[in-house]
Design a protein around this motif. Structure first.
Motif, PDB file in Angstrom:
ATOM      1  N   UNK A  47       0.858  -1.188   0.000  1.00  0.00           N
ATOM      2  CA  UNK A  47       0.000   0.000   0.000  1.00  0.00           C
ATOM      3  C   UNK A  47       0.887   1.228   0.000  1.00  0.00           C
ATOM      4  N   UNK A  48       0.675   2.115  -0.983  1.00  0.00           N
ATOM      5  CA  UNK A  48       1.485   3.329  -1.120  1.00  0.00           C
ATOM      6  C   UNK A  48       0.576   4.514  -1.382  1.00  0.00           C
ATOM      7  N   UNK A  49       1.092   5.719  -1.098  1.00  0.00           N
ATOM      8  CA  UNK A  49       0.317   6.942  -1.284  1.00  0.00           C
ATOM      9  C   UNK A  49       0.894   7.753  -2.435  1.00  0.00           C
ATOM     10  N   UNK A  50       0.012   8.310  -3.244  1.00  0.00           N
ATOM     11  CA  UNK A  50       0.386   9.208  -4.338  1.00  0.00           C
ATOM     12  C   UNK A  50      -0.066  10.611  -3.936  1.00  0.00           C
ATOM     13  N   UNK A  51       0.865  11.398  -3.404  1.00  0.00           N
ATOM     14  CA  UNK A  51       0.514  12.701  -2.872  1.00  0.00           C
ATOM     15  C   UNK A  51       0.031  13.650  -3.959  1.00  0.00           C
ATOM     16  N   UNK A  52       0.596  13.555  -5.162  1.00  0.00           N
ATOM     17  CA  UNK A  52       0.212  14.476  -6.234  1.00  0.00           C
ATOM     18  C   UNK A  52      -1.230  14.272  -6.674  1.00  0.00           C
ATOM     19  N   UNK A  53      -1.767  13.040  -6.526  1.00  0.00           N
ATOM     20  CA  UNK A  53      -3.147  12.745  -6.922  1.00  0.00           C
ATOM     21  C   UNK A  53      -4.053  12.486  -5.710  1.00  0.00           C
ATOM     22  N   UNK A  54      -3.504  12.684  -4.498  1.00  0.00           N
ATOM     23  CA  UNK A  54      -4.267  12.455  -3.267  1.00  0.00           C
ATOM     24  C   UNK A  54      -4.971  11.097  -3.304  1.00  0.00           C
ATOM     25  N   UNK A  55      -4.196  10.062  -3.525  1.00  0.00           N
ATOM     26  CA  UNK A  55      -4.778   8.724  -3.631  1.00  0.00           C
ATOM     27  C   UNK A  55      -3.857   7.700  -2.994  1.00  0.00           C
ATOM     28  N   UNK A  56      -4.462   6.569  -2.615  1.00  0.00           N
ATOM     29  CA  UNK A  56      -3.738   5.414  -2.103  1.00  0.00           C
ATOM     30  C   UNK A  56      -3.862   4.282  -3.113  1.00  0.00           C
ATOM     31  N   UNK A  57      -2.746   3.609  -3.399  1.00  0.00           N
ATOM     32  CA  UNK A  57      -2.713   2.544  -4.403  1.00  0.00           C
ATOM     33  C   UNK A  57      -2.337   1.242  -3.715  1.00  0.00           C
ATOM     34  N   UNK A  58      -3.188   0.219  -3.907  1.00  0.00           N
ATOM     35  CA  UNK A  58      -2.969  -1.096  -3.314  1.00  0.00           C
ATOM     36  C   UNK A  58      -2.500  -2.054  -4.401  1.00  0.00           C
ATOM     37  N   UNK A  59      -1.420  -2.776  -4.150  1.00  0.00           N
ATOM     38  CA  UNK A  59      -0.877  -3.711  -5.122  1.00  0.00           C
ATOM     39  C   UNK A  59      -0.779  -5.110  -4.557  1.00  0.00           C
ATOM     40  N   UNK A  60      -0.800  -6.104  -5.455  1.00  0.00           N
ATOM     41  CA  UNK A  60      -0.734  -7.516  -5.059  1.00  0.00           C
ATOM     42  C   UNK A  60       0.165  -8.239  -6.041  1.00  0.00           C
ATOM     43  N   UNK A  61       0.969  -9.195  -5.545  1.00  0.00           N
ATOM     44  CA  UNK A  61       2.018  -9.800  -6.360  1.00  0.00           C
ATOM     45  C   UNK A  61       1.484 -10.701  -7.467  1.00  0.00           C
ATOM     46  N   UNK A  62       0.851 -11.837  -7.110  1.00  0.00           N
ATOM     47  CA  UNK A  62       0.474 -12.769  -8.181  1.00  0.00           C
ATOM     48  C   UNK A  62      -0.794 -13.567  -7.863  1.00  0.00           C
ATOM     49  N   UNK A  63      -1.596 -13.142  -6.954  1.00  0.00           N
ATOM     50  CA  UNK A  63      -2.815 -13.885  -6.634  1.00  0.00           C
ATOM     51  C   UNK A  63      -3.799 -13.899  -7.789  1.00  0.00           C
ATOM     52  N   UNK A  64      -4.567 -14.976  -7.898  1.00  0.00           N
ATOM     53  CA  UNK A  64      -5.563 -15.127  -8.962  1.00  0.00           C
ATOM     54  C   UNK A  64      -6.874 -14.464  -8.550  1.00  0.00           C
ATOM     55  N   UNK A  65      -7.471 -13.718  -9.453  1.00  0.00           N
ATOM     56  CA  UNK A  65      -8.759 -13.041  -9.224  1.00  0.00           C
ATOM     57  C   UNK A  65      -8.782 -12.278  -7.908  1.00  0.00           C
TER      58      UNK A  65
END
Length: 272
Positions: free
Chosen positions: A147-165
């Motif tokens: 989970x990371x924050x994008x200050x320029x767009x005031x948003x939080x981005x959630x990422x996942x490695x390789x899970x299916x669906x």
């Protein structure tokens, strides 16, 4: 009449009597590709066979080869020799059947080694064949959520490695997200924040059929109105106590001085 039209009319009857195995028989795997299978469960692949009424299928063959590799080795899984005849699987856990317009392959207790590119080949009575392919992969659990924050767009981005669906859900201060906090994107992986300033604890939960994993981001504590009001009340009470203490001290000092003067006057009267 144009010589080309005469030639076409003469050739047309020939196409009617030609065997149509080269273009009439077709096969299509109806499973959505790629197919993900949980280890230990059953893999079922179905394919539709399209053909003209006068055509007859003489052989259906199911095969598998690795998805990657310089020299992939193709393995025959099952063969169905002709309509109405039983299919033979290469292993006890492999079963297949073939009808006039459909064929099915089933592998019980799927394992990682069963992954790869599956192919079904349909051969007609003239010896012409057509093949359809489908990729089969193992269903992967959710791993390494970030989970990371994008200050320029005031948003939080959630990422996942390789899970299916993967399925995404969000929490703010251990509660569901409201519009006052932010809005979630269509795929669920991004939270666009509406609050200002950004504060508090955010959590992204990623889940699928095999479980879930989560990641958190803390933007620092929020200064709430109740906390500021409480501080003001405490400060006011402290000032009142201080003021009251000062008044009490002054009154006590005045009383002491007055009482001392009376005693001194009485002492002088006794001496005289």
């Amino acid at each position: 009449m144009d010589p080309q039209h005469i030639l076409c009319w003469r050739l047309a009857p020939l196409f009617l009597f030609m065997p149509c195995g080269f273009h009439c028989v077709s096969v299509h795997i109806i499973n959505e590709e790629p197919v993900h299978v949980i280890p230990g469960s059953n893999l079922v692949l179905k394919a539709q066979i399209k053909q003209e009424p006068q055509e007859e299928v003489s052989m259906v063959t199911w095969e598998r080869e690795p998805e990657t590799g310089a020299a992939p080795v193709r393995v025959t899984l099952a063969t169905c020799p002709g309509r109405g005849l039983g299919c033979a699987g290469s292993r006890p856990n492999v079963h297949a059947d073939a009808e006039q317009q459909e064929t099915t392959l089933q592998i019980n207790k799927y394992s990682r080694e069963d992954g790869g590119v599956y192919g079904v080949t349909v051969t007609d009575r003239t010896g012409a064949s057509t093949t359809a392919h489908c990729i089969v992969r193992e269903y992967e659990a959710v791993h390494h959520v970030s989970l990371s924050i994008n200050m320029s767009h005031s948003s939080l981005v959630c990422g996942e490695a390789w899970g299916t669906d993967p399925s995404f859900s969000w929490l703010y201060e251990r509660a569901a997200i409201t519009r006052a906090v932010g809005e979630i994107s269509k795929d669920g992986s991004t939270l666009v924040l509406n609050m200002a300033p950004i504060c508090g604890d955010f959590t992204c939960v990623v889940s699928n059929k095999l479980g879930y994993s989560s990641a958190s981001y803390s933007a620092g504590p929020c200064e709430k109105e109740g906390r500021g009001m409480m501080a003001a009340v405490v400060c006011l009470v402290f000032l009142l106590l201080l003021f009251g203490g000062a008044v009490a001290f002054l009154l006590w000092r005045r009383y002491r001085n007055n009482h001392r003067g009376e005693r001194l006057q009485e002492h002088l009267d006794d001496t005289i």
